[in-house]
Design a protein around this motif. Sequence first.
Motif, PDB file in Angstrom:
ATOM      1  N   ASN A 229      26.642   4.152  23.626  1.00 23.41           N
ATOM      2  CA  ASN A 229      25.838   5.186  22.982  1.00 23.41           C
ATOM      3  C   ASN A 229      25.972   6.537  23.657  1.00 23.41           C
ATOM      4  OD1 ASN A 229      24.721   3.556  20.943  1.00 23.41           O
ATOM      5  ND2 ASN A 229      23.204   2.733  22.355  1.00 23.41           N
ATOM      6  N   GLU A 238      22.838  10.292  25.208  1.00 19.19           N
ATOM      7  CA  GLU A 238      22.948   8.830  25.170  1.00 19.19           C
ATOM      8  C   GLU A 238      21.561   8.207  25.031  1.00 19.19           C
ATOM      9  OE1 GLU A 238      24.137   7.805  29.447  1.00 19.19           O
ATOM     10  OE2 GLU A 238      24.295   9.995  29.318  1.00 19.19           O
ATOM     11  N   THR A 239      21.485   6.903  25.151  1.00 17.01           N
ATOM     12  CA  THR A 239      20.207   6.210  25.053  1.00 17.01           C
ATOM     13  C   THR A 239      19.747   5.705  26.410  1.00 17.01           C
ATOM     14  OG1 THR A 239      21.353   4.148  24.498  1.00 17.01           O
ATOM     15  CG2 THR A 239      20.552   5.493  22.660  1.00 17.01           C
TER      16      THR A 239
END
Length: 383
Positions: A229, A238-239
């Motif tokens: 991600n 991103e996550t």
Amino acid sequence: MNDGPGGVLEGIRVLDLTRVLAGPYATMMLADFGADVIKIESPAGDETRSWRPPVGADGNATYFAAVNRNKRSLVCDLSGEGRETVRRLAATADVVIENFRPGVLERFGLGYQALAAANPRIVHCSITGFGSGAGAALPGYDLVVQALGGLMSITGEPDRPPLKVGVALVDVLTGLNAFSGILLALRRREQVPGPQRIEVDLLSSLLAGLVNAGSAALTTGRSPTRVGNAHPSIAPYETFEAADRVLAVAVGNDQQFAALAREVGLPELADDPRFAGNALRVEHRAALHALLQDRIGRAPGAEWQERLTRAGVPAGVVNSVAEAFALAERLGLGMVVGEEGGPRQAADPIRLSGAPAAYRTPPPALGSTTAACWLDERDGDDG
């Protein structure tokens, strides 16, 4: 569904010889804005009528319902007398769109050259998987194109197998390209008399849709790889695992990074030489992710979303599909059409002032219209 205004494409007749997703998506977009779309189906019907579960309250496959509203259905067996019906209908249409394997309709006498000779104002759109040349025989299935087209190679975690996107995204991109091409051809027809031909294919649509990933491969000679991600060129983008759910954080510049650092209680990160600019943050992504993850993991995702958004840092929890529609409803976007008990669908995302999309009829039952009634409405032919 409602009657709604006639639409900017009112008076445009579309003969839809497509099935499954890319073509039906394009023709539904045309129908939403007023085009009269007649969907030609084999006696067995569009394959997606049988792609179930899930089904709606009306017992019909939700896959078919997703891309076939505002159309009429006519059953034609092209192996027999249905060919003549299609030929007559094409002579009355403004647009013909098809996604047969290259060469099939030509064998039936229904290819572009034959239809254009009978109808010199025709706009003809062909959708294929890999073009009409050397790739004509290759099967145009979205999963296969995602694989051959490189999309799967950059989707997923770096230490896990490649993944497809959660929906048939290549079909959707191709449908949008077909929709755009048809509108361009209709405009060109106004400028230069004569038939117009459009060709779109899944592989080309995917390669164009790779945008920065495609540009990177073409410019550097090195193909991007899977980064999960994260973003190959931006960090942090991103996550993170919040205390209760996954949170996406998208930092696009140094100001946003400084705000993020303050909100997570690590203001010194903005002055850390490892993170002084985006390129350095990308280089030291792993160290930065670990520092941020430690802090983000201490509070719920919704709390972080509120705090970071207030601070000017783009962030949001990973919603389910149902939660995403609920969010759009709260934001007043009106992205759900249809009544309880009937097919409920995503609304057309194009908002055109003065001539908005209209949702006149639900997805048609197989064979819900006749060639005679369509010809009658067009030119008085008694069918």
